[in-house]
Design a protein around this motif. Sequence first.
Motif, mmCIF file in Angstrom:
data_model
loop_
_atom_site.group_PDB
_atom_site.id
_atom_site.type_symbol
_atom_site.label_atom_id
_atom_site.label_comp_id
_atom_site.label_asym_id
_atom_site.label_seq_id
_atom_site.Cartn_x
_atom_site.Cartn_y
_atom_site.Cartn_z
ATOM 1 N N ARG A 1 -7.745 6.678 4.700
ATOM 2 C CA ARG A 1 -7.818 6.577 3.239
ATOM 3 C C ARG A 1 -7.210 5.269 2.790
ATOM 4 N NH1 ARG A 1 -5.574 12.077 0.718
ATOM 5 N NH2 ARG A 1 -6.319 10.989 -1.156
ATOM 6 N N ILE A 2 -7.971 4.457 2.082
ATOM 7 C CA ILE A 2 -7.554 3.117 1.709
ATOM 8 C C ILE A 2 -6.335 3.130 0.795
ATOM 9 C CG2 ILE A 2 -9.080 2.959 -0.303
ATOM 10 C CD1 ILE A 2 -9.534 0.003 0.455
ATOM 11 N N GLU A 3 -6.185 4.188 -0.018
ATOM 12 C CA GLU A 3 -5.067 4.219 -0.963
ATOM 13 C C GLU A 3 -3.729 4.520 -0.295
ATOM 14 O OE1 GLU A 3 -6.884 8.418 -1.190
ATOM 15 O OE2 GLU A 3 -7.557 6.340 -0.867
ATOM 16 N N THR A 4 -3.747 4.953 0.948
ATOM 17 C CA THR A 4 -2.512 5.320 1.631
ATOM 18 C C THR A 4 -1.543 4.151 1.720
ATOM 19 O OG1 THR A 4 -3.643 7.000 2.945
ATOM 20 C CG2 THR A 4 -1.534 6.215 3.777
ATOM 21 N N VAL A 5 -2.038 2.975 2.090
ATOM 22 C CA VAL A 5 -1.173 1.812 2.239
ATOM 23 C C VAL A 5 -0.523 1.455 0.910
ATOM 24 C CG1 VAL A 5 -1.039 -0.609 2.913
ATOM 25 C CG2 VAL A 5 -2.587 0.926 4.123
ATOM 26 N N ALA A 6 -1.313 1.444 -0.157
ATOM 27 C CA ALA A 6 -0.790 1.064 -1.475
ATOM 28 C C ALA A 6 0.322 1.995 -1.928
ATOM 29 C CB ALA A 6 -1.931 1.069 -2.499
ATOM 30 N N ILE A 7 0.094 3.278 -1.810
ATOM 31 C CA ILE A 7 1.092 4.260 -2.257
ATOM 32 C C ILE A 7 2.333 4.201 -1.381
ATOM 33 C CG2 ILE A 7 1.544 6.722 -2.546
ATOM 34 C CD1 ILE A 7 -1.487 7.002 -3.202
ATOM 35 N N ALA A 8 2.136 4.083 -0.071
ATOM 36 C CA ALA A 8 3.266 4.049 0.849
ATOM 37 C C ALA A 8 4.127 2.806 0.636
ATOM 38 C CB ALA A 8 2.769 4.097 2.292
ATOM 39 N N VAL A 9 3.502 1.651 0.516
ATOM 40 C CA VAL A 9 4.254 0.402 0.354
ATOM 41 C C VAL A 9 4.940 0.351 -1.001
ATOM 42 C CG1 VAL A 9 4.077 -2.109 0.201
ATOM 43 C CG2 VAL A 9 2.843 -0.881 1.990
ATOM 44 N N GLY A 10 4.219 0.721 -2.061
ATOM 45 C CA GLY A 10 4.829 0.721 -3.388
ATOM 46 C C GLY A 10 6.015 1.668 -3.460
ATOM 47 N N GLY A 11 5.851 2.853 -2.885
ATOM 48 C CA GLY A 11 6.938 3.823 -2.889
ATOM 49 C C GLY A 11 8.115 3.369 -2.055
ATOM 50 N N TYR A 12 7.830 2.770 -0.902
ATOM 51 C CA TYR A 12 8.911 2.312 -0.033
ATOM 52 C C TYR A 12 9.732 1.209 -0.705
ATOM 53 C CZ TYR A 12 11.484 0.094 3.702
ATOM 54 O OH TYR A 12 12.502 -0.450 4.448
ATOM 55 N N ILE A 13 9.066 0.226 -1.292
ATOM 56 C CA ILE A 13 9.793 -0.881 -1.915
ATOM 57 C C ILE A 13 10.606 -0.397 -3.112
ATOM 58 C CG2 ILE A 13 9.526 -3.020 -3.229
ATOM 59 C CD1 ILE A 13 9.324 -3.391 -0.227
#
Length: 225
Positions: free
Chosen positions: A146-158
């Motif tokens: 799922r392409i949105e996984t990276v965006a959500i994971a990185v935004g949440g992590y930062i």
Amino acid sequence: MTLVRRATAELLGTAFLVAAVVGSGIAAQRLSPGDTGLQLLENSIATGAVLVALILALQPVSASFNPVVTLVELALKRVTTTDALVLVAAQVAGGALGSVVANLMFDLDAVGISTHHRRGEGPLIGEVVATVGLVVVVFGSLRSARIETVAIAVGGYIAAAYWFTSSTSFANPAVTLARTLTDTFAGIAPSSVPVFVLMQLIGGALGAGLVLLLHPESHPEIQEA
């Protein structure tokens, strides 16, 4: 996909990322004077949110926005040396542009060299930790279909790393350099940059090692649009 398109995406994405980091920091200072905790909360929410948006919008082209991530991609043979050099240059240029634009939006001088010294063993360890975690999150998330996984994971992590690391998680050499150009809440004095970047590179190397350990199978290139 042409290198020009990818470099443009990296420049644009890093510019908006830094504009969000610096701009929200300035706004936080003005809206919540005297409350550093609230300022950091406002800054972290804006940064995490803009990362989600930018990665979703630009990932089909290129969405690293970070020389450390690009260097890990090089180590994993996801990009060539020439491509990596061009993309890193675009990230650094985009970061500087974002800082200048943020200053101008808030009626400050286009460039104001930061006097915010960030020293001490704690923040340096924090930069290693922040960057290790970021690399693991990025390259672990890339394995999702799922392409949105990276965006959500990185935004949440930062957004979280702003709080749980003592350095407030710069974790990005291009952003670190750009933040020397603003003498505001998000700034960092130029004298603090070399060791911060060194810690980020160490963190990137450790993170790459963990990625290879956790995911020893091949790392195919991202599908290009």
